[in-house]
Scaffold this motif. Sequence first.
Motif, PDB file in Angstrom:
ATOM      1  N   CYS A  50      -5.352  18.459  -3.149  1.00 30.37           N
ATOM      2  CA  CYS A  50      -5.906  17.215  -3.178  1.00 30.37           C
ATOM      3  C   CYS A  50      -5.295  16.994  -5.023  1.00 30.37           C
ATOM      4  O   CYS A  50      -5.816  15.452  -4.936  1.00 30.37           O
ATOM      5  N   THR A  54      -4.880  12.994  -5.222  1.00 33.75           N
ATOM      6  CA  THR A  54      -5.150  12.381  -6.663  1.00 33.75           C
ATOM      7  C   THR A  54      -4.062  11.373  -7.055  1.00 33.75           C
ATOM      8  O   THR A  54      -4.558  10.324  -7.225  1.00 33.75           O
ATOM      9  N   GLY A  58      -5.111   7.681  -5.960  1.00 36.45           N
ATOM     10  CA  GLY A  58      -4.808   7.406  -7.763  1.00 36.45           C
ATOM     11  C   GLY A  58      -4.683   6.495  -8.547  1.00 36.45           C
ATOM     12  O   GLY A  58      -4.934   5.972  -8.949  1.00 36.45           O
ATOM     13  N   MET A 111     -10.764  15.456  -7.222  1.00 37.85           N
ATOM     14  CA  MET A 111     -11.010  14.826  -6.455  1.00 37.85           C
ATOM     15  C   MET A 111     -12.448  13.570  -6.755  1.00 37.85           C
ATOM     16  O   MET A 111     -11.819  12.449  -7.005  1.00 37.85           O
TER      17      MET A 111
END
Length: 308
Positions: A50, A54, A58, A111
């Motif tokens: 995760c 991310t 991201g 997340m």
Amino acid sequence: MNIGGIFLALQGAVSQGILWGVLVLGVYITYKILDIADLTVDGSFALGGCICATFVVGYGMNPFLALIISTLSGMIAGAVTGFLHTVFEIPAILSGILTQIALWSINLRIMGKSNIPLLKSKTIFSGFMELTGLKSSQVSAIIGILIAIILISALYWFFGTEIGSALRATGNNEDMIRALGVNTKMTKMIALMLSNGLVGLSGGLVCQSQKYADIGMGTGAIVIGLAAIVIGDVLMGRLRSFYSRLTSAVVGSIVYFLIRAIVLQLGMDANDMKLLSAVIVALALCVPVAINKYRAKRMYTEGGDENA
């Protein structure tokens, strides 16, 4: 029967088995060396995946740096379990369960949703694929083998040091090593952090390999780890060196995933894979015990006949 499809499935199974082998190395530290079945693994594996997804998706982070952060996050999860176990004296298995449960919510918070795809993001595997022109499974296998060799060599060196030897002694005879002045709480903490650090790294590698992270990707990870260790022991149990035992963990992981791939190709429902995993672990644990009991009984009977 599609031979080409079976070959591709087996190739993919080998690459996944190697990447999961990093997790198995982590489980080996707690289960075989420290004699603890650490259930933190299910949560720390997903945590590594995760966090990796991310940061890569991201924040556009370098995938290698994301793997380092995944490893550190796993170590933090192991430290929490170690803190609960050593400071508050909560049983190790319960400490792992508590951390695992907490990590479910933490992973979802990290997340912000149940899964994150990495289809448009660069990974350590995609860069190598562009450079060599090889297939995804081939690249995963090559990179996985290199990482496994580095980690096995590093662990072999570490457990030959003074602190590594103390860690191994803690698992063999905690009372004795404590009497010699070793802080067993510290050795347990180090072992749990090291173990879950490897598990978090494995989660990040698997995430980048399969191109997505999912909140449930760590479900059953401890069972897979135990199954791989037992299979590796059965296949390479006669090899006594510590380096061979570490290698057997990765080999067992590869064999486990090959078994899964073959069974799926033969038409088994994917929903029954958890049952298959449990059966593999149970058989691998029960068969050696049954054989030893049979041999002991046979030796006793033969001895009785001779005395008679």
